[in-house]
Scaffold this motif. Structure first.
Motif, short mmCIF file in Angstrom:
data_model
loop_
_atom_site.label_atom_id
_atom_site.label_comp_id
_atom_site.label_asym_id
_atom_site.label_seq_id
_atom_site.Cartn_x
_atom_site.Cartn_y
_atom_site.Cartn_z
N ALA A 26 57.10 -5.88 54.64
CA ALA A 26 58.49 -5.41 54.49
C ALA A 26 59.49 -6.54 54.68
O ALA A 26 60.52 -6.58 54.02
CB ALA A 26 58.77 -4.28 55.48
N LEU A 27 59.17 -7.49 55.57
CA LEU A 27 60.08 -8.60 55.83
C LEU A 27 59.99 -9.70 54.78
O LEU A 27 61.01 -10.21 54.32
CB LEU A 27 59.79 -9.23 57.21
N LEU A 28 58.76 -10.07 54.40
CA LEU A 28 58.56 -11.25 53.56
C LEU A 28 58.04 -10.96 52.17
O LEU A 28 58.08 -11.83 51.31
CB LEU A 28 57.59 -12.23 54.25
N GLY A 29 57.46 -9.79 51.94
CA GLY A 29 56.83 -9.53 50.66
C GLY A 29 55.46 -10.16 50.61
O GLY A 29 54.78 -10.26 51.63
N ASP A 30 55.07 -10.63 49.46
CA ASP A 30 53.74 -11.23 49.28
C ASP A 30 53.67 -12.56 50.02
O ASP A 30 54.27 -13.55 49.62
CB ASP A 30 53.48 -11.44 47.79
N ILE A 31 52.91 -12.59 51.12
CA ILE A 31 52.83 -13.82 51.92
C ILE A 31 51.88 -14.84 51.32
O ILE A 31 51.81 -15.97 51.80
CB ILE A 31 52.46 -13.54 53.40
N ALA A 40 58.43 -18.90 58.20
CA ALA A 40 59.30 -18.01 57.43
C ALA A 40 59.85 -16.89 58.32
O ALA A 40 60.99 -16.47 58.16
CB ALA A 40 58.53 -17.41 56.25
N LEU A 41 59.05 -16.43 59.28
CA LEU A 41 59.49 -15.37 60.18
C LEU A 41 60.41 -15.88 61.27
O LEU A 41 61.47 -15.33 61.51
CB LEU A 41 58.29 -14.69 60.84
N LEU A 42 59.99 -16.95 61.95
CA LEU A 42 60.68 -17.39 63.15
C LEU A 42 61.52 -18.64 62.96
O LEU A 42 62.22 -19.06 63.88
CB LEU A 42 59.66 -17.63 64.28
N GLY A 43 61.45 -19.27 61.79
CA GLY A 43 62.25 -20.46 61.55
C GLY A 43 61.88 -21.62 62.45
O GLY A 43 62.73 -22.31 62.96
N CYS A 52 63.66 -14.96 59.88
CA CYS A 52 64.24 -13.63 59.71
C CYS A 52 63.95 -12.74 60.91
O CYS A 52 64.34 -11.59 60.93
CB CYS A 52 63.75 -13.00 58.42
N VAL A 53 63.27 -13.28 61.94
CA VAL A 53 62.98 -12.54 63.16
C VAL A 53 63.60 -13.31 64.32
O VAL A 53 63.38 -14.51 64.46
CB VAL A 53 61.46 -12.36 63.38
N PHE A 54 64.39 -12.60 65.12
CA PHE A 54 65.12 -13.24 66.21
C PHE A 54 64.95 -12.47 67.51
O PHE A 54 64.83 -11.25 67.49
CB PHE A 54 66.61 -13.36 65.86
N LYS A 55 64.97 -13.19 68.62
CA LYS A 55 64.83 -12.58 69.94
C LYS A 55 66.20 -12.37 70.57
O LYS A 55 66.38 -12.50 71.78
CB LYS A 55 63.93 -13.46 70.81
N PHE A 56 67.17 -12.07 69.74
CA PHE A 56 68.53 -11.72 70.13
C PHE A 56 69.18 -11.11 68.89
O PHE A 56 68.65 -11.23 67.79
CB PHE A 56 69.32 -12.96 70.61
N GLU A 57 70.31 -10.45 69.08
CA GLU A 57 70.98 -9.86 67.93
C GLU A 57 71.59 -10.99 67.11
O GLU A 57 72.45 -11.72 67.59
CB GLU A 57 72.07 -8.89 68.39
N TYR A 58 71.11 -11.16 65.91
CA TYR A 58 71.53 -12.28 65.06
C TYR A 58 72.10 -11.76 63.75
O TYR A 58 71.52 -10.89 63.11
CB TYR A 58 70.33 -13.18 64.77
N ILE A 59 73.25 -12.31 63.38
CA ILE A 59 73.86 -12.01 62.10
C ILE A 59 74.23 -13.34 61.46
O ILE A 59 75.03 -14.09 62.03
CB ILE A 59 75.13 -11.14 62.26
N PHE A 69 66.04 -8.75 58.00
CA PHE A 69 66.04 -9.30 59.36
C PHE A 69 65.51 -8.29 60.36
O PHE A 69 65.65 -7.07 60.19
CB PHE A 69 67.47 -9.69 59.77
N LEU A 70 64.93 -8.83 61.42
CA LEU A 70 64.44 -8.04 62.54
C LEU A 70 64.82 -8.77 63.82
O LEU A 70 64.49 -9.95 63.99
CB LEU A 70 62.91 -7.89 62.45
N CYS A 71 65.58 -8.11 64.68
CA CYS A 71 66.03 -8.71 65.94
C CYS A 71 65.63 -7.80 67.09
O CYS A 71 65.66 -6.58 66.96
CB CYS A 71 67.54 -8.87 65.94
#
Length: 164
Positions: A26-31, A40-43, A52-59, A69-71
């Motif tokens: 759902a986040l990345l599509g075809d990995i 790609a997930l955590l940068g 696109c995944v953060f351990k805080f509210e990220y905009i 995104f998933l925070c």
């Protein structure tokens, strides 16, 4: 829970979520087309950009490409007794132009609908994070900025379990 434990608690939740194949899809599509899914997930390229995944509210201030995104945020709260309740907030959102572009056989709804369903299947009732199971405490529509739309999920962890 001591405040110093928030980071490891978030890490455990994020790790559980990003190691699920449905959430990855759902986040990345075809990995298969992605050289390093973790970057790609955590940068984790060291630049502070991407992910696109953060351990805080990220905009993001600006967005070159449409993303999902998933925070995750954890907020300890005292209760009337001696225990600490952890409130886990999960923000799942994407560019509005991606809402209708994701489909999964056997499921209906938008990209965010399917993503929050996947998240809930992992978190709701899970006893790995506290003495009792994680309990869904509510949700709401989440519109962090003009081009984005999503949901905020809230879970309650009854009592924090420390490693012995």
């Amino acid at each position: 829970m001591n405040l110093e434990e928030i980071g490891s608690f978030k890490n455990k939740i994020v790790s559980k979520l990003i190691n699920d194949s449905n959430i990855l899809d759902a986040l990345l599509g075809d990995i298969n087309d992605i050289e390093d899914p973790e970057t790609a997930l955590l940068g984790k390229d060291g630049s502070g950009n991407g992910g696109c995944v953060f351990k805080f509210e990220y905009i993001p201030d600006t967005q070159e490409n449409s993303k999902t995104f998933l925070c995750v945020e954890v907020v300890p709260q005292e209760t009337d007794g001696d225990t600490i309740t952890n409130m886990v907030y999960v923000f799942a959102y994407c560019s509005k132009n991606l809402m209708q572009t994701y489909h999964r056989k056997g499921q209906a709804g938008t990209r965010v609908d399917i993503l929050v369903s996947d998240i809930d299947k992992i978190l709701n009732g899970n006893s790995e994070f506290g003495i009792g199971p994680l309990e869904w405490a509510g949700s709401s529509i989440y519109k962090p900025a003009q081009p984005y739309y999503g949901r905020m999920l809230v879970y309650r962890v009854g009592t924090f379990r420390r490693a012995r």
